[in-house]
Scaffold this active site. Structure first.
Site, PDB file in Angstrom:
ATOM      1  CE  LYS A   1      -4.490  -1.241   0.422  1.00 28.80           C
ATOM      2  NZ  LYS A   1      -5.516  -0.935  -0.507  1.00 28.80           N
TER       3      LYS A   1
ATOM      4  CB  SER B   1      -0.944  -8.273  -0.764  1.00 27.73           C
ATOM      5  OG  SER B   1      -1.774  -9.002   0.142  1.00 27.73           O
TER       6      SER B   1
END
Length: 295
Positions: free
Chosen positions: A13, A265
């Site tokens: 992110k 992720s």
């Protein structure tokens, strides 16, 4: 495995957040930044905002792991815990934005955010040009949309597969054109990809460029988390383990997937969830034993 769990702030992110905030105008920065997040976007925005010298306010669900909340505050952001899901926190952040005029930094449905996330895929192609399949976890769809765009523009022959938790499969259900009234939205170990309403822009990109969407069960996600900890010596959160769960659960077409890249992720797991993982697996084993006995 593309280990974004080792990225600064513990997830991919930070890529989109830095790309977005680096391009804000002086006036937009002066108004302050507001965002909604299940935890990882929050940390990326908080750090990027601190580097830019901008005040940041983040709205997060009440059940967000303490590790993500604490890290966000340590990066200098003000945290507001509200609602039981990302979607409820998102609605509250939008109300705050309207009241204050703050600059909103969307976690996924923003072209600049998507561009930042796409750098993951570009690095993967540089690191292994022989890839024929890339597996990507998806919640709101920013990472999957960015990955699909980058790969299909550079190497359209590579298959892009998105993965969601079966407990919250909004994008997968839309992709396969399932009845919206039948889409579940339950609690999941992978809270980072628990999104009821994915992005409009990201969904359009996914439907145009992604080859397939699959879902994985809570048991499969729990097994993937423990696999990474026990075999790879890495702490990975539920969302980050989703792609690995798809591999371990044999959800890919073996005749087409030979050189597979999996995006791990994020790694911001509340360690208390490790016991939940073990318990989930034990309960599944007991159910299978009872079923076997009945048969």
């Amino acid at each position: 495995m593309k280990l974004e769990n080792l990225q600064r702030t513990g997830s991919f992110k930070i890529r989109g957040a830095f790309n977005k905030i680096s391009q804000l105008t002086e006036l937009e920065c002066k108004r302050g930044i507001v965002a909604a997040s299940a935890g990882n976007h929050a940390q990326g925005v908080a750090l990027a905002g601190r580097e830019k010298g901008v005040q940041v306010t983040i709205f997060m669900p009440k059940n967000t792991p303490d590790s993500k909340v604490d890290a966000t505050r340590e990066y200098g952001a003000k945290v507001e815990l509200t609602g039981e899901s990302f979607d409820e926190a998102y609605e509250e952040s939008r109300r705050y934005q309207k009241r204050t005029g703050a600059t909103f930094v969307h976690p996924f449905d923003d072209s600049t955010i998507i561009e930042g996330q796409a750098t993951v895929a570009l690095e993967m192609l540089q690191q292994n040009p022989e890839l024929d399949t890339v597996v990507v976890p998806a919640g709101g769809g920013g990472l999957l949309a960015g990955t699909a765009l980058a790969i299909k523009l550079v190497r359209p022959d590579i298959k892009v597969v998105g993965v969601q938790a079966a407990s919250a499969p909004a994008i997968a259900s839309a992709f396969h054109q399932l009845d919206k009234s039948l889409i579940p939205f339950h609690s999941t170990i992978a809270e980072g990809i628990k999104v009821k309403s994915p992005g409009v822009y990201t969904t359009q990109i996914i439907q145009s460029y992604v080859d397939d969407m699959i879902t994985v069960s809570e048991v499969e996600i729990a097994q993937a988390i423990l696999f990474m900890l026990e075999r790879e010596k890495m702490l990975v959160e539920g969302a980050g383990a989703a792609g690995i769960a798809a591999l371990l659960g044999n959800h890919l077409q073996a005749d087409r997937a030979h050189q597979v890249g999996v995006i791990v992720s994020g790694g911001n797991l509340d360690v208390a969830k490790l016991e939940i993982c073990r318990q989930t697996i034990k309960e599944d084993q007991k159910r299978k034993q009872r079923s076997s006995f009945i048969l």
